[in-house]
Design an enzyme around this catalytic site. Sequence first.
Site, PDB file in Angstrom:
ATOM      1  N   LYS A  52      47.476 -20.430 -21.263  1.00 50.25           N
ATOM      2  CA  LYS A  52      46.048 -20.612 -21.551  1.00 50.25           C
ATOM      3  C   LYS A  52      45.219 -20.323 -20.297  1.00 50.25           C
ATOM      4  O   LYS A  52      44.192 -19.643 -20.361  1.00 50.25           O
ATOM      5  CB  LYS A  52      45.786 -22.036 -22.080  1.00 50.25           C
ATOM      6  CG  LYS A  52      46.333 -22.241 -23.499  1.00 50.25           C
ATOM      7  CD  LYS A  52      46.339 -23.698 -23.971  1.00 50.25           C
ATOM      8  CE  LYS A  52      46.971 -23.780 -25.372  1.00 50.25           C
ATOM      9  NZ  LYS A  52      47.064 -25.155 -25.898  1.00 50.25           N
ATOM     10  N   GLN A  96      46.279 -31.009 -23.647  1.00 43.17           N
ATOM     11  CA  GLN A  96      47.499 -30.530 -24.292  1.00 43.17           C
ATOM     12  C   GLN A  96      48.268 -31.703 -24.903  1.00 43.17           C
ATOM     13  O   GLN A  96      48.491 -32.723 -24.260  1.00 43.17           O
ATOM     14  CB  GLN A  96      48.374 -29.777 -23.268  1.00 43.17           C
ATOM     15  CG  GLN A  96      49.582 -29.083 -23.869  1.00 43.17           C
ATOM     16  CD  GLN A  96      49.219 -27.955 -24.825  1.00 43.17           C
ATOM     17  OE1 GLN A  96      48.191 -27.294 -24.685  1.00 43.17           O
ATOM     18  NE2 GLN A  96      50.065 -27.721 -25.814  1.00 43.17           N
ATOM     19  N   ASP A 119      39.455 -27.415 -29.047  1.00 48.35           N
ATOM     20  CA  ASP A 119      40.603 -27.535 -29.952  1.00 48.35           C
ATOM     21  C   ASP A 119      40.154 -27.873 -31.375  1.00 48.35           C
ATOM     22  O   ASP A 119      40.946 -27.798 -32.314  1.00 48.35           O
ATOM     23  CB  ASP A 119      41.540 -28.652 -29.469  1.00 48.35           C
ATOM     24  CG  ASP A 119      42.751 -28.115 -28.718  1.00 48.35           C
ATOM     25  OD1 ASP A 119      43.232 -27.034 -29.077  1.00 48.35           O
ATOM     26  OD2 ASP A 119      43.210 -28.795 -27.780  1.00 48.35           O
TER      27      ASP A 119
HETATM   28  N1  GUN Z   1      50.059 -28.934 -28.824  1.00 45.71           N
HETATM   29  C1  GUN Z   1      50.548 -28.114 -29.782  1.00 45.71           C
HETATM   30  N2  GUN Z   1      49.559 -27.319 -30.266  1.00 45.71           N
HETATM   31  C2  GUN Z   1      48.432 -27.646 -29.605  1.00 45.71           C
HETATM   32  C3  GUN Z   1      47.097 -27.170 -29.664  1.00 45.71           C
HETATM   33  O1  GUN Z   1      46.727 -26.279 -30.431  1.00 45.71           O
HETATM   34  N3  GUN Z   1      46.229 -27.771 -28.801  1.00 45.71           N
HETATM   35  C4  GUN Z   1      46.603 -28.762 -27.953  1.00 45.71           C
HETATM   36  N4  GUN Z   1      45.689 -29.288 -27.172  1.00 45.71           N
HETATM   37  N5  GUN Z   1      47.834 -29.229 -27.885  1.00 45.71           N
HETATM   38  C5  GUN Z   1      48.749 -28.673 -28.702  1.00 45.71           C
END
Ligand code: GUN
Length: 304
Positions: A52, A96, A119
């Site tokens: 990311k 995350q 998100d």
């Molecule tokens: N963990 C697994 N998928 C995601 C996601 O799309 N966003 C975040 N923040 N954590 C995750």
Amino acid sequence: MPKILDGAAIAAAIKQEVAEEVRALAACGVRPGLAAVLVGSVAASEIYVRNKVQACAELGLSSDLIAPPDTVTTAEMLSLVAQLNARDDVDGILIQLPLPAQVDSKALLDAVDPAKDVDGFHPVNAGRLLAGRPGLVPCTPAGIIEILKRSHIPIAGQHAVVVGRSDIVGKPVAMLLLHQNATVTICHSKTRDLPAITRQADILVAAIGRPGFITPDMVKPGATLVDVGINRLTTREEFDRFFKGDAKREATFAKRGSVIVGDIDPKAFELSGAYTPVPGGVGLLTIAMLMANTVRAAKLRRGL
Ligand code: GUN
């Protein structure tokens, strides 16, 4: 022959569009910024967050990686979120998941400013999605719609069956498909006679988190299959169940000691009209949509 819905090509096209928007914003003196919070040292989370942050650099966004130790408390995390909410150079906040057990994840997600919730996990954004109002939409579900639209797969009037009811994928993708005028069925672990329902699907979205759960007998020939699963196979027995005789995967397995399979048994892909491969499908869209959401948040926050 089924059509392979190429996540890499679609993600690249979206990233290029985002990079163009970033350049246009730079001309107005605005540089969108993402703050990524990675707690502890979960290997998969480290890889996701690294990717990311790298995408931000590629597209010209600023990024800030904040990595509290896995002993962090809910109070400390809430204080961090409050600081990020207040920072003008932060347009998007990404925490995350999963978080360590001692951290109250829901309290934390609720504390993120909905305007910076790239998100799309905040209840305000979930409510906006339900109500069909503009807001920030979860990245993986938004990516699935991009794949279908950009691949000219019809959605309106189609029966879309979503297997899995998570807040991150199942529920939001069902809502997005409904807004595209699909007839939507959501299935889950308590659904009776699941194969009878999945066999009705024109579009089948599998987001269960179980390797190869959707078997060929559960698929209508010609259906579009969207596989959200990323499951790591580490034993010879598991490998042989899905990939016996597959020379390319055999080489990967020998080299890395594991291979990835989705939630759909690869044999089911052969019956489909079109499918998203694993890897190389939906997963690649998640980061592209995160970048798009961050730029969107930057513009909305400034009334652009
Ligand atoms: N963990 C697994 N998928 C995601 C996601 O799309 N966003 C975040 N923040 N954590 C995750």
